[in-house]
Design an enzyme around this catalytic site. Structure first.
Site, mmCIF file in Angstrom:
data_model
loop_
_atom_site.group_PDB
_atom_site.id
_atom_site.type_symbol
_atom_site.label_atom_id
_atom_site.label_comp_id
_atom_site.label_asym_id
_atom_site.label_seq_id
_atom_site.Cartn_x
_atom_site.Cartn_y
_atom_site.Cartn_z
ATOM 1 N N SER A 69 0.805 -1.210 0.000
ATOM 2 C CA SER A 69 0.000 0.000 0.000
ATOM 3 C C SER A 69 0.845 1.270 0.000
ATOM 4 O O SER A 69 1.656 1.473 -0.877
ATOM 5 C CB SER A 69 -0.948 -0.038 1.196
ATOM 6 O OG SER A 69 -1.851 1.020 1.129
ATOM 7 N N ASP A 121 -2.423 6.567 -3.506
ATOM 8 C CA ASP A 121 -1.290 5.940 -2.819
ATOM 9 C C ASP A 121 -0.655 4.826 -3.655
ATOM 10 O O ASP A 121 -0.943 4.698 -4.842
ATOM 11 C CB ASP A 121 -1.752 5.381 -1.463
ATOM 12 C CG ASP A 121 -2.647 4.165 -1.635
ATOM 13 O OD1 ASP A 121 -3.348 4.092 -2.659
ATOM 14 O OD2 ASP A 121 -2.637 3.295 -0.749
ATOM 15 N N ASP A 165 -5.727 2.665 -3.802
ATOM 16 C CA ASP A 165 -7.021 2.584 -3.125
ATOM 17 C C ASP A 165 -7.305 3.791 -2.236
ATOM 18 O O ASP A 165 -8.443 4.020 -1.856
ATOM 19 C CB ASP A 165 -7.188 1.259 -2.361
ATOM 20 C CG ASP A 165 -6.087 0.986 -1.362
ATOM 21 O OD1 ASP A 165 -5.219 1.860 -1.179
ATOM 22 O OD2 ASP A 165 -6.098 -0.120 -0.773
HETATM 23 C C1 G16 Z 1 -5.427 -0.690 5.221
HETATM 24 C C2 G16 Z 1 -6.841 -1.158 5.188
HETATM 25 C C3 G16 Z 1 -7.754 -0.039 5.580
HETATM 26 C C4 G16 Z 1 -7.340 0.541 6.917
HETATM 27 C C5 G16 Z 1 -5.889 0.957 6.840
HETATM 28 C C6 G16 Z 1 -5.325 1.520 8.130
HETATM 29 O O1 G16 Z 1 -5.254 0.293 4.254
HETATM 30 O O2 G16 Z 1 -7.174 -1.606 3.892
HETATM 31 O O3 G16 Z 1 -9.055 -0.500 5.596
HETATM 32 O O4 G16 Z 1 -8.111 1.644 7.244
HETATM 33 O O5 G16 Z 1 -5.122 -0.155 6.466
HETATM 34 O O6 G16 Z 1 -4.984 0.531 8.971
HETATM 35 P P1 G16 Z 1 -4.151 0.731 10.289
HETATM 36 O O7 G16 Z 1 -4.743 1.919 11.004
HETATM 37 O O8 G16 Z 1 -4.382 -0.556 10.987
HETATM 38 O O9 G16 Z 1 -2.710 0.988 9.936
HETATM 39 P P2 G16 Z 1 -4.145 0.176 3.141
HETATM 40 O O10 G16 Z 1 -4.358 1.372 2.260
HETATM 41 O O11 G16 Z 1 -2.858 0.211 3.906
HETATM 42 O O12 G16 Z 1 -4.406 -1.130 2.476
#
Ligand code: G16
Length: 542
Positions: A112, A276, A280
């Site tokens: 991500s 990003d 997404d």
């Molecule tokens: C992922 C999840 C999201 C979540 C985010 C933040 O995002 O897909 O649903 O909101 O992590 O997670 P945390 O607060 O646990 O770090 P991404 O964009 O990293 O795939």
């Protein structure tokens, strides 16, 4: 010929909020990625001849793992593997490809918004047949399988040319390298009023989009410049690079500073946005006007009926628990349900599949709708462009109008990164133990109404997810949430989410930092952040 390669388990292959995320050097160990991919396949047990989608955000190590994954998939009986050209598929595009080709799932290779390169991060996530992230029951089963894995399967076959479109037979199956952009761009054209946006552009509406040298570059060039007519060069940092140009592809005030500088300059364009690493997330900035992700969800929900794909209106809205309650107020005004889910896109899946919500979003810069089962950065940008074009209004004017109707929720997230794991766990354990004593106490002018550890019961299948963050709610609608991140790769990250509600006749035009000062002091008094971690300032404020 199918070969079985003996292997032994690696500890710690536990998928987090969004799949398995580790340093590249961990993933590069012998059998490491192979074990995990085989564990996924052992758990999801595809029907013989099933289709698997593979793609990623183009980061370092992507192509190596894709070649291995193709051979493992064919050896395990998949009949067809669809791979994005160049190994590229944004997360939302992968979700769309699963759904439109009837695939049984996808391996999405991405960490991500985390940085990429030999010393940085890599990740593998699995999406299921509805196009969404694997639910907790599946990720738990995958983790359990990684602990007992003793072999992985492969076939003897040369590497696929990932840059050439077309089909190649591999073992008993076929690998199709597909255009990663076309299907997705066509889907967007069915949802949004491209003609209205094109007309606004022709009348002088200007924009800038920062692809951050990550996966959205090719999507943004095709959609914004080719199909909508924005000027050549509107898309910045458009070429995906294995190390994202040395930057964090994280669209926030820190890592997308160049975009903020552009949008706060005297000659700013009308609209600015970024996405990003894997496409997404989204960042929306008007001329001199940053829109928080929580506000963006609320403002989109209030106006989404202006887009042709949503002309029938919004059925329901969901937000993750730490996301501000701004969207709830829109739902109340529209007379539709509002849902509060744990952090993680997978928790929206059942609500979307059951048709109970149309739009959902998170404070972590994710917004999307029922068109796919992932958050979708380019979708959010197009939704904003559609609304602004149809209404002929600026971002700042729309925000002011929204606050004057629903009130304003001042919001910030303070992150304390790379904390010693034990210190972070002790802070949470200590606070959890003291939660029951908090209601009725006061911190300066803030009176605690309720304090709990968020537990979610899925309204569709009844599955319970406990310990999803600690909430302290104050009289008048202000709130602090404490939660440990599930996506970091170094130590622990404490997130402190701060939110203050001002009603429509309240102070709508104030500085966010000033409005949140009392909450910031209360967070320290309640959780003892400095005492537990030695930190007196967050590492990042978003
Ligand atoms: C992922 C999840 C999201 C979540 C985010 C933040 O995002 O897909 O649903 O909101 O992590 O997670 P945390 O607060 O646990 O770090 P991404 O964009 O990293 O795939």
């Amino acid at each position: 010929m199918i070969r079985s390669i003996p292997s032994t388990p690696y500890a710690g292959q536990k998928p987090g909020t969004s799949g398995l995320r580790k340093k590249v050097r961990e993933f590069a160990q012998a059998n490491y990625a192979e074990n995990f991919i085989q564990a996924v396949i052992d758990v999801v047990a595809p029907a013989p001849g099933a289709t698997l989608v593979i793609g990623g955000d183009g980061r370092y190590h992507n192509r190596t793992v894709i070649q291995a994954a193709i051979r493992i998939a064919i050896a395990n009986g998949y009949g067809r593997v669809l791979v994005g050209q160049g190994g590229i598929l944004s997360t939302p595009a992968a979700s769309h490809v699963i759904r439109s080709y009837g695939a049984s799932g996808a391996l999405v290779l991405s960490a991500s918004h985390n940085p990429g390169g030999p010393d940085e991060d890599f990740g593998i996530k699995y999406n299921i047949a509805n196009g969404g992230p694997a639910p907790e029951a599946v990720t738990e089963a995958i983790y359990a399988r990684t602990l007992t894995i003793d072999r992985w399967l492969t076939v003897d076959a040369p590497d696929i040319d990932l840059d050439r479109l077309g089909d190649t037979p591999v073992g008993a199956g076929v690998v199709s390298v597909i255009d990663p952009v076309a299907d997705y761009a066509d889907l967007m054209a069915t949802l949004f009023d491209f003609a209205a946006i094109r007309a606004a552009v022709a009348a002088g509406f200007t924009a800038t989009f920062d692809a951050m040298h990550a996966v959205t570059g090719p999507y943004a060039v095709e959609i914004f410049e080719r199909r909508l007519g924005f000027a050549a060069g509107t898309v910045k940092n458009r070429v995906p690079l294995e190390d994202f140009g040395g930057h964090h592809p994280d669209p926030n005030r820190v890592h997308a500073k160049a975009l903020f500088d552009t949008m706060y300059a005297d000659d700013a364009p009308d609209f600015g946005a970024a996405s990003d690493g894997d496409g997404d997330r989204n960042l929306i900035v008007g001329r001199g006007c940053y829109v928080t992700p929580s506000d963006s969800l609320a403002m989109l929900a209030a106006n989404l009926h202006l887009a042709p794909g949503y002309a029938g209106g919004v059925k329901g809205i969901a937000r993750s628990m730490p996301t501000s309650a701004a969207a709830d107020r829109v739902a109340a005004a529209l007379g539709i349900p509002a849902f509060e889910t744990p952090t993680g896109w997978k928790f929206f899946g059942n609500l979307l599949d059951a048709g109970r919500i149309t739009i959902c979003g998170e404070e972590s810069a994710g917004t999307s709708s029922d068109h796919v089962r992932e958050k979708d950065g380019v979708w959010a940008v197009l939704a904003w462009l559609n609304i602004l074009a149809v209404r002929g209004i600026s971002v700042a004017a729309l925000a002011r109008e929204h606050w004057a109707t629903y009130g304003r929720t001042y919001y910030a997230r303070h992150d304390y990164e790379a904390l010693p794991t034990e210190a972070a766990a002790a802070l949470i354990a200590d606070l959890t133990a003291r939660l029951p004593a908090l209601p009725g106490t006061a911190f300066g002018p803030l009176h605690v109404d309720l304090a709990d550890s968020f537990c979610y019961v899925d309204p569709v299948d009844g599955a319970t997810s406990a310990n999803q963050g600690l909430r302290v709610l104050f009289a008048g609608g202000s709130r602090i949430v404490f939660r440990l991140s599930g996506t970091g790769t170094e130590g622990a990250t404490l997130r402190v989410y701060l939110e203050r509600y001002e009603p429509a006749d309240g102070a709508l035009d104030q500085d966010t930092d000033a409005m949140l000062a009392e909450l910031i002091a209360a967070a320290e008094a309640i959780a003892g952040i400095a005492r537990h971690t030695g930190r007196t300032q967050p590492s990042v404020i978003t």
